[in-house]
Write a protein that holds these residues in place. Structure first.
Motif: not given
Length: 173
Positions: A26-35, A42-51, A73-77, A82-86
């Motif tokens: 969550g940290y790395f996705f939030h920082r490097f993908v969303n911000h 395209t992926i970070c735009f919804p998060h920009w709207l939120h902020h 995008t967080f659901y994709l993460l 889950c897939f990777t650990v699985g």
């Protein structure tokens, strides 16, 4: 008795690992993908709207109902984690029972510790707001809306580790 103790120890160990995976991803996705838009705007735009539009720093708590920005995008993460650990199960690196423990704890933590708490941060009145520990989380989250820090939602140890934690937001000129 011994088998029950081993199961309890497994729950504690794999539960701790699950929370680390959810918080770290969550940290790395939030920082490097969303911000920092490492995967494109395209992926970070919804998060920009939120902020910037829905919950700017001067209006962190909007209406009585949380307004999402359509950020899927967080659901994709979560699915990728889950897939990777699985994938460790077929190679006998991870027993299927321990994977089930991890999956259930990660799902619960992802929903309660990440999604639900984040939603409550932006509601005008909620029963969790009366607790000091939750008020601290809301302050850290508000600081996140003010600048490039505090990417965690529930725990901020990755922010502490990476130097992005701010207990108090720096004053803006």
């Amino acid at each position: 008795m011994l088998e029950e103790n081993i199961m309890l120890i497994n729950i504690l160990i794999y539960g701790f690992i699950s929370i680390q995976i959810v918080e770290g991803a969550g940290y790395f996705f939030h920082r490097f993908v969303n911000h920092e838009s490492k995967w494109g705007s395209t992926i970070c735009f919804p998060h920009w709207l939120h902020h910037m539009v829905i919950y700017p720093a001067d209006n962190m708590r909007g209406s009585e109902e949380y307004q999402g920005a359509g950020d899927w995008t967080f659901y994709l993460l979560y699915f990728l984690c889950c897939f990777t650990v699985g994938m460790l199960v077929p190679f006998r690196i991870l027993d299927w029972r321990n994977y089930l423990i991890m999956f259930l704890i990660a799902t619960t933590w992802g929903y309660v510790g990440q999604s639900y708490f984040h939603t409550v941060f932006h509601l005008p009145d909620h029963w969790l707001h009366r607790f000091r520990w939750f008020q601290n989380l809301m302050t850290y989250h508000k600081n996140h809306h003010l600048g490039p820090w505090n990417y965690g939602i529930t725990f901020f140890w990755y922010d502490l580790l990476c130097g992005t934690f701010r207990k108090v937001a720096p004053a803006h000129p």
